[in-house]
Motif scaffolding. Structure first.
Motif, mmCIF file in Angstrom:
data_model
loop_
_atom_site.group_PDB
_atom_site.id
_atom_site.type_symbol
_atom_site.label_atom_id
_atom_site.label_comp_id
_atom_site.label_asym_id
_atom_site.label_seq_id
_atom_site.Cartn_x
_atom_site.Cartn_y
_atom_site.Cartn_z
ATOM 1 N N SER A 50 -8.024 7.440 -3.300
ATOM 2 C CA SER A 50 -8.425 6.035 -3.235
ATOM 3 C C SER A 50 -7.326 5.177 -2.619
ATOM 4 N N THR A 51 -6.077 5.407 -3.043
ATOM 5 C CA THR A 51 -4.977 4.594 -2.504
ATOM 6 C C THR A 51 -4.733 4.892 -1.029
ATOM 7 N N CYS A 81 0.827 -1.206 0.000
ATOM 8 C CA CYS A 81 0.000 0.000 0.000
ATOM 9 C C CYS A 81 0.862 1.257 0.000
ATOM 10 N N ILE A 83 -14.170 4.224 -0.614
ATOM 11 C CA ILE A 83 -13.407 3.829 -1.792
ATOM 12 C C ILE A 83 -14.337 3.677 -2.990
ATOM 13 N N VAL A 130 -7.417 2.986 0.732
ATOM 14 C CA VAL A 130 -7.052 1.568 0.712
ATOM 15 C C VAL A 130 -5.993 1.292 1.768
ATOM 16 N N GLU A 151 -14.480 5.753 -6.563
ATOM 17 C CA GLU A 151 -14.490 5.105 -7.865
ATOM 18 C C GLU A 151 -15.631 5.637 -8.728
ATOM 19 N N CYS A 156 -8.927 -0.374 -6.929
ATOM 20 C CA CYS A 156 -9.056 0.013 -5.517
ATOM 21 C C CYS A 156 -10.400 -0.475 -4.970
ATOM 22 N N GLN A 157 -11.442 -0.338 -5.784
ATOM 23 C CA GLN A 157 -12.740 -0.863 -5.381
ATOM 24 C C GLN A 157 -12.682 -2.376 -5.234
ATOM 25 N N VAL A 209 -3.191 -2.024 -8.971
ATOM 26 C CA VAL A 209 -3.339 -0.562 -8.880
ATOM 27 C C VAL A 209 -2.028 0.120 -9.261
ATOM 28 N N THR A 251 2.077 1.854 -3.398
ATOM 29 C CA THR A 251 0.967 2.244 -4.274
ATOM 30 C C THR A 251 0.606 3.713 -4.072
ATOM 31 N N ILE A 299 -4.005 -5.038 -5.139
ATOM 32 C CA ILE A 299 -3.161 -3.898 -4.769
ATOM 33 C C ILE A 299 -2.035 -3.741 -5.794
ATOM 34 N N THR A 351 -8.555 3.049 -10.246
ATOM 35 C CA THR A 351 -9.533 3.268 -9.171
ATOM 36 C C THR A 351 -10.509 2.096 -9.082
#
Length: 208
Positions: A121-122, A20, A148, A125, A152, A193-194, A88, A23, A85, A190
């Protein structure tokens, strides 16, 4: 409770956190580049280096998954979480690489906005993944997953409206094709991420 199923080793959670962190770092580089379009080759290379470090973390984590008997939750869920992950960051790197490959000479506001939403978003996450170490507030984790998904949806709207503006901008067809691919890559990041949020929801609902 999930806490009772936890192995003494935190190695998988360390892997998630490291993934993460890379990312978020990559998404921030992309956003900074699209917001302040200069030093493109150097900044694209910086993101590529981050992506390579992320791949190293993912590779280590997959090896651990095959070797370690006790895992904190279902192996399939761990594999999905690691993969999504990783996706992304891969997509973030791909978007940046296109800027260089396609010799894009200036940025567009919609691309910068998509990248901004990707950063948010990241970060979210990163927050919900970190909370998996000890699920004491499942409602908080699920609320983060909902955020999140909202981000998106916002990225979807930016993509649609951005493409509309792109077609009306008067730029040539080849430029439209180039930017469409870049927009799509960022928006798909994104989406991933969802996908992370969906996996986390499954873990929380099964074990909390």
């Amino acid at each position: 409770m999930l806490e009772k199923l936890m192995p003494k080793s935190d190695e998988f959670f360390d892997d998630f956190d490291a993934q993460c962190a890379r990312t978020v770092e990559g998404a921030k580089i992309l956003h900074e580049l699209l917001s302040d379009y200069r030093d493109v080759p150097a900044r694209v290379q910086a993101l590529k280096d981050v992506e390579h470090r992320g791949d190293d973390v993912t590779h280590t984590a997959f090896n651990r998954l095959h070797q370690q008997f006790i895992t904190p939750f279902d192996r399939t869920q761990i594999h999905s979480l690691l993969s999504r992950i990783d996706d992304v960051l891969d997509l973030t790197n791909a978007a940046a690489a296109r800027l260089l490959y396609y010799e894009i000479d200036s940025t567009r506001a919609d691309a910068a906005e998509l990248a901004r939403l990707l950063v948010l978003s990241t970060l979210k996450v990163q927050e919900v993944v970190a909370a998996l170490r000890l699920i004491k507030k499942p409602e908080q984790i699920l609320a983060g997953c909902k955020e999140i998904k909202s981000l998106e949806s916002q990225a979807d709207e930016v993509l649609r409206s951005g493409m509309g503006r792109l077609f009306k901008s008067g730029v040539d067809t080849l430029t439209i094709i180039k930017w469409k691919e870049i927009y799509d890559l960022i928006e798909t990041a994104t989406d991933k991420c969802q996908g992370v949020a969906n996996v986390i929801e499954g873990v929380v609902l099964e074990h909390s």
